[in-house]
Design an enzyme around this catalytic site. Structure first.
Site, PDB file in Angstrom:
ATOM      1  N   GLY A  39       0.625  -1.242  -0.021  1.00  0.00           N
ATOM      2  CA  GLY A  39      -0.162   0.138  -0.124  1.00  0.00           C
ATOM      3  C   GLY A  39       0.717   1.155  -0.021  1.00  0.00           C
ATOM      4  O   GLY A  39       0.207   2.264  -0.096  1.00  0.00           O
ATOM      5  N   HIS A 131     -15.738  24.015   0.047  1.00  0.00           N
ATOM      6  CA  HIS A 131     -17.004  23.672   0.568  1.00  0.00           C
ATOM      7  C   HIS A 131     -17.227  24.943   1.390  1.00  0.00           C
ATOM      8  O   HIS A 131     -18.557  25.259   1.866  1.00  0.00           O
ATOM      9  CB  HIS A 131     -16.743  22.485   1.665  1.00  0.00           C
ATOM     10  N   ASP A 170     -30.618  24.833   0.536  1.00  0.00           N
ATOM     11  CA  ASP A 170     -30.719  25.336   1.984  1.00  0.00           C
ATOM     12  C   ASP A 170     -29.887  26.522   2.048  1.00  0.00           C
ATOM     13  O   ASP A 170     -29.438  27.160   1.175  1.00  0.00           O
ATOM     14  CB  ASP A 170     -29.768  24.167   3.185  1.00  0.00           C
ATOM     15  N   LYS A 193     -33.639  22.814   4.615  1.00  0.00           N
ATOM     16  CA  LYS A 193     -33.143  21.411   5.033  1.00  0.00           C
ATOM     17  C   LYS A 193     -32.670  21.207   6.176  1.00  0.00           C
ATOM     18  O   LYS A 193     -31.970  22.306   6.771  1.00  0.00           O
ATOM     19  CB  LYS A 193     -32.120  21.247   3.826  1.00  0.00           C
ATOM     20  N   ASP A 220     -25.707  23.283  -6.269  1.00  0.00           N
ATOM     21  CA  ASP A 220     -24.973  23.074  -4.926  1.00  0.00           C
ATOM     22  C   ASP A 220     -23.528  22.808  -5.323  1.00  0.00           C
ATOM     23  O   ASP A 220     -23.350  22.508  -6.394  1.00  0.00           O
ATOM     24  CB  ASP A 220     -25.767  21.826  -4.440  1.00  0.00           C
ATOM     25  N   GLY A 227     -29.268  12.060  -2.164  1.00  0.00           N
ATOM     26  CA  GLY A 227     -30.460  12.146  -1.462  1.00  0.00           C
ATOM     27  C   GLY A 227     -31.263  13.498  -1.317  1.00  0.00           C
ATOM     28  O   GLY A 227     -32.232  13.826  -1.571  1.00  0.00           O
ATOM     29  N   THR A 228     -30.144  14.610  -1.134  1.00  0.00           N
ATOM     30  CA  THR A 228     -30.922  15.946  -1.152  1.00  0.00           C
ATOM     31  C   THR A 228     -31.505  16.284  -2.224  1.00  0.00           C
ATOM     32  O   THR A 228     -32.603  17.010  -2.442  1.00  0.00           O
ATOM     33  CB  THR A 228     -29.672  16.921  -0.609  1.00  0.00           C
TER      34      THR A 228
END
Length: 327
Positions: A39, A131, A170, A193, A220, A227-228
């Protein structure tokens, strides 16, 4: 410029980096990434970068831990190879979601990542639609937070939609949604929301604004489960909306999320190519527009010590011409 600028790609953004190089007219730098059987990640620069301005393209997307660590190794490698400067181009910064300590005994993950990238050697950071804008403050070095809005708005203008409104899922995204509305000359509707846990499930309680007999475009910054978007689309239908579309800066939909979108009232989801997402490749409802020309223009302007302000307002004509706008 081509004799001084050096653009390299990490393992997560090869095609995106090649598109940037095609726009600028330079060769993609030679590099190699090896993942050993246990890894471990190994990176190697395949050409000299001494006294060069280096730009490393690497999104932190659907494999965030490995992609983040790879950035650290690239920053260190370029610095140890005597690059004049190293700019980390992160079209999507996954850990931007961890931007606050909103419950006891949790890490502010975005700050930890920001500090690590700088300590590894980054002199500048370029991202898109972090974000939360305040994430720029987690870095001590300059951060250019590009926005997908001008590119997505160009796409919307090329779509055959009339009598539409922009919908924010939202109140937290209302400011950005109003930016879309100003750019397109339409109204904004805001969803109320709530989200009770970290299970990526949200419930829409109410709408602020009228959507009856209108088309709706939900905007968004990203979606993981879908889902939203699906919940809001159903709510908009109940309130009399006609056709419903969605625009995302980044598309992280998993297989279940894509299935939700396919079975929802949403006509189409438009997003960008800031990260590679294999789950959307066969979707009939997802359309991708490339923001590589926008990032390429930003690199040119950074390299020439020019202002980036225009990229947040009206796109230069050559960027618009380079966009692959599909209807």
């Amino acid at each position: 410029m081509s004799s001084e600028i050096k653009i390299f790609s990490g393992s997560s953004s090869k095609n995106f980096a090649q598109s940037i190089c095609d726009y600028i007219g330079v060769e993609l730098g030679k590099s190699e990434v090896i993942t050993f059987s246990e890894g471990n990640t190994f990176v190697r620069i395949g050409e000299t970068v001494r006294d060069k301005d280096v730009y490393l393209i690497q999104s932190i997307g659907l494999n965030p831990n490995d992609e983040f660590v790879e950035i650290l190794f690239w920053m260190d490698a370029f610095k140890r190879a005597s690059a004049s400067s190293v700019t980390a181009i992160m079209p999507y910064f996954s850990y931007g979601k961890g931007d606050k300590k909103d419950e006891p005994r949790v890490s502010i993950r975005a700050r930890v990542c920001a500090e690590s990238i700088e300590l590894a050697g980054a002199d500048r950071i370029v991202a898109m639609d972090l974000h939360s804008p305040q994430i720029q403050g987690f870095f001590k070095k300059p951060v250019d937070n590009l926005i997908a809005l001008p590119v997505l708005c160009e796409y919307i203008k090329n779509m055959d939609i009339d009598n539409y409104v922009i919908v924010s899922p939202d109140a937290g995204y209302a400011k950005q949604a109003r930016g879309f509305s100003r750019h397109l000359g339409v109204s904004t509707v805001i969803g109320d929301k709530t989200r009770k846990a970290h299970d990526e499930k949200a419930k829409v309680l109410e709408l602020i604004g009228d959507v009856k007999d209108k088309n709706a475009i939900i905007v968004d910054d990203f979606s993981i489960s879908g889902g939203t978007l699906v919940e809001l689309a159903g709510f908009l239908k109940e309130r009399g909306a006609k056709k419903i579309f969605a625009c995302l800066s980044h598309i992280l939909l998993n297989s279940k999320g894509v299935e939700k979108i396919e079975n929802s009232p949403i006509e189409k989801v438009i997003s960008t190519d800031t990260l590679v997402n294999p789950y959307i490749q066969d979707s009939i409802k997802v359309e991708i527009v490339s923001v590589a020309p926008l990032f390429a223009e930003a690199i040119i302007r950074i390299h020439n010590r020019d202002s980036l302000s225009i990229l947040f307002e009206k796109l230069p004509e050559r960027v618009i011409n380079a966009l692959d706008l599909k209807k």
